[in-house]
Structures are given as C-alpha cells and as structure tokens.
Design a protein around this motif. Structure first.
Motif, mmCIF file in Angstrom:
data_model
loop_
_atom_site.group_PDB
_atom_site.id
_atom_site.type_symbol
_atom_site.label_atom_id
_atom_site.label_comp_id
_atom_site.label_asym_id
_atom_site.label_seq_id
_atom_site.Cartn_x
_atom_site.Cartn_y
_atom_site.Cartn_z
ATOM 1 N N LYS A 30 0.864 -1.182 0.000
ATOM 2 C CA LYS A 30 0.000 0.000 0.000
ATOM 3 C C LYS A 30 0.898 1.229 0.000
ATOM 4 O O LYS A 30 2.002 1.206 0.540
ATOM 5 N N GLY A 31 0.428 2.284 -0.594
ATOM 6 C CA GLY A 31 1.213 3.504 -0.640
ATOM 7 C C GLY A 31 2.177 3.567 -1.812
ATOM 8 O O GLY A 31 3.014 4.457 -1.875
ATOM 9 N N THR A 32 2.047 2.625 -2.757
ATOM 10 C CA THR A 32 2.904 2.632 -3.936
ATOM 11 C C THR A 32 2.339 3.592 -4.971
ATOM 12 O O THR A 32 1.134 3.652 -5.184
ATOM 13 N N ALA A 33 3.229 4.344 -5.601
ATOM 14 C CA ALA A 33 2.844 5.261 -6.675
ATOM 15 C C ALA A 33 3.746 5.007 -7.874
ATOM 16 O O ALA A 33 4.902 4.605 -7.719
ATOM 17 N N VAL A 34 3.200 5.223 -9.063
ATOM 18 C CA VAL A 34 3.944 4.983 -10.300
ATOM 19 C C VAL A 34 3.790 6.182 -11.227
ATOM 20 O O VAL A 34 2.694 6.726 -11.370
ATOM 21 N N ALA A 35 4.893 6.558 -11.860
ATOM 22 C CA ALA A 35 4.859 7.579 -12.905
ATOM 23 C C ALA A 35 5.593 7.034 -14.122
ATOM 24 O O ALA A 35 6.604 6.338 -13.993
ATOM 25 N N ILE A 36 5.050 7.299 -15.299
ATOM 26 C CA ILE A 36 5.690 6.913 -16.552
ATOM 27 C C ILE A 36 5.988 8.194 -17.318
ATOM 28 O O ILE A 36 5.080 8.983 -17.597
ATOM 29 N N ASN A 37 7.256 8.367 -17.627
ATOM 30 C CA ASN A 37 7.712 9.574 -18.326
ATOM 31 C C ASN A 37 7.201 10.844 -17.649
ATOM 32 O O ASN A 37 6.795 11.801 -18.289
ATOM 33 N N GLY A 38 7.182 10.809 -16.295
ATOM 34 C CA GLY A 38 6.796 11.973 -15.519
ATOM 35 C C GLY A 38 5.315 12.125 -15.251
ATOM 36 O O GLY A 38 4.919 13.013 -14.498
ATOM 37 N N ASP A 39 4.481 11.259 -15.827
ATOM 38 C CA ASP A 39 3.035 11.336 -15.623
ATOM 39 C C ASP A 39 2.587 10.263 -14.636
ATOM 40 O O ASP A 39 2.831 9.072 -14.859
ATOM 41 N N VAL A 40 1.916 10.687 -13.559
ATOM 42 C CA VAL A 40 1.423 9.735 -12.556
ATOM 43 C C VAL A 40 0.365 8.836 -13.180
ATOM 44 O O VAL A 40 -0.523 9.294 -13.905
ATOM 45 N N VAL A 41 0.467 7.534 -12.890
ATOM 46 C CA VAL A 41 -0.500 6.558 -13.375
ATOM 47 C C VAL A 41 -1.376 6.148 -12.189
ATOM 48 O O VAL A 41 -0.871 5.557 -11.230
ATOM 49 N N PRO A 42 -2.672 6.453 -12.225
ATOM 50 C CA PRO A 42 -3.551 6.051 -11.120
ATOM 51 C C PRO A 42 -3.573 4.531 -10.956
ATOM 52 O O PRO A 42 -3.481 3.789 -11.943
ATOM 53 N N GLN A 43 -3.702 4.084 -9.726
ATOM 54 C CA GLN A 43 -3.731 2.652 -9.443
ATOM 55 C C GLN A 43 -4.818 1.956 -10.250
ATOM 56 O O GLN A 43 -4.647 0.812 -10.681
ATOM 57 N N SER A 44 -5.917 2.627 -10.494
ATOM 58 C CA SER A 44 -7.026 2.030 -11.246
ATOM 59 C C SER A 44 -6.640 1.717 -12.697
ATOM 60 O O SER A 44 -7.325 0.951 -13.369
ATOM 61 N N GLU A 45 -5.531 2.269 -13.174
ATOM 62 C CA GLU A 45 -5.088 2.044 -14.550
ATOM 63 C C GLU A 45 -3.871 1.130 -14.662
ATOM 64 O O GLU A 45 -3.406 0.858 -15.775
ATOM 65 N N TRP A 46 -3.351 0.654 -13.551
ATOM 66 C CA TRP A 46 -2.131 -0.155 -13.593
ATOM 67 C C TRP A 46 -2.260 -1.378 -14.490
ATOM 68 O O TRP A 46 -1.344 -1.706 -15.228
ATOM 69 N N ALA A 47 -3.384 -2.080 -14.411
ATOM 70 C CA ALA A 47 -3.545 -3.325 -15.180
ATOM 71 C C ALA A 47 -3.767 -3.073 -16.669
ATOM 72 O O ALA A 47 -3.546 -3.966 -17.488
ATOM 73 N N THR A 48 -4.159 -1.856 -17.020
ATOM 74 C CA THR A 48 -4.460 -1.576 -18.425
ATOM 75 C C THR A 48 -3.463 -0.627 -19.076
ATOM 76 O O THR A 48 -3.492 -0.453 -20.296
ATOM 77 N N ARG A 49 -2.592 -0.008 -18.295
ATOM 78 C CA ARG A 49 -1.613 0.940 -18.850
ATOM 79 C C ARG A 49 -0.471 0.156 -19.486
ATOM 80 O O ARG A 49 0.327 -0.487 -18.815
ATOM 81 N N VAL A 50 -0.385 0.210 -20.784
ATOM 82 C CA VAL A 50 0.626 -0.529 -21.548
ATOM 83 C C VAL A 50 1.959 0.206 -21.470
ATOM 84 O O VAL A 50 2.024 1.428 -21.599
#
Length: 66
Positions: A30-50
């Motif tokens: 819990k508390g993990t955050a992800v950014a791709i090329n500087g753009d934050v990816v919401p957790q709700s999109e992790w499984a679909t963000r290619v």
C-alpha cells in the motif's frame, strides 16, 4: 522490452504497469505510486496501462517511521 526504472536500465517481459510492479516488488505494498515519463499513473489504470519500450518508470513506495 527495455525500460528505465528508478534510473536503472532493465529488461522485462512485463507489458503493463501491474505486471512490472509484481515483477519488481512481488506483493505491491500500500502507498505505492507509479509515474511513466513523468506522468502519474492512477492505481485504477495499472492493469491496463501498456508499457512502451524505452519508457522512464518511477516506482515510489511510502515508508512509515520517524
């Protein structure tokens, strides 16, 4: 696929953010955050963000303590 994850060049078979997190962290804390090329990816999109070859991925995890 080649990615730059937290400033480290890696090769991975992961095709989306969720698979990359599982590969790198095992159980995603819990508390993990992800950014791709500087753009934050919401957790709700992790499984679909290619992921795209050469992407810069930042994986951040919250640390509790004082």
């Amino acid at each position: 696929m080649n990615l730059i994850v937290n400033d480290e060049n890696i090769t991975t078979d992961a095709t989306d953010v969720q698979k990359l997190l599982e590969e790198r962290l095992g159980e995603v804390p819990k508390g993990t955050a992800v950014a791709i090329n500087g753009d934050v990816v919401p957790q709700s999109e992790w499984a679909t963000r290619v992921l795209e070859d050469g992407a810069h991925v930042d994986i951040l995890t919250a640390v509790q303590g004082g």
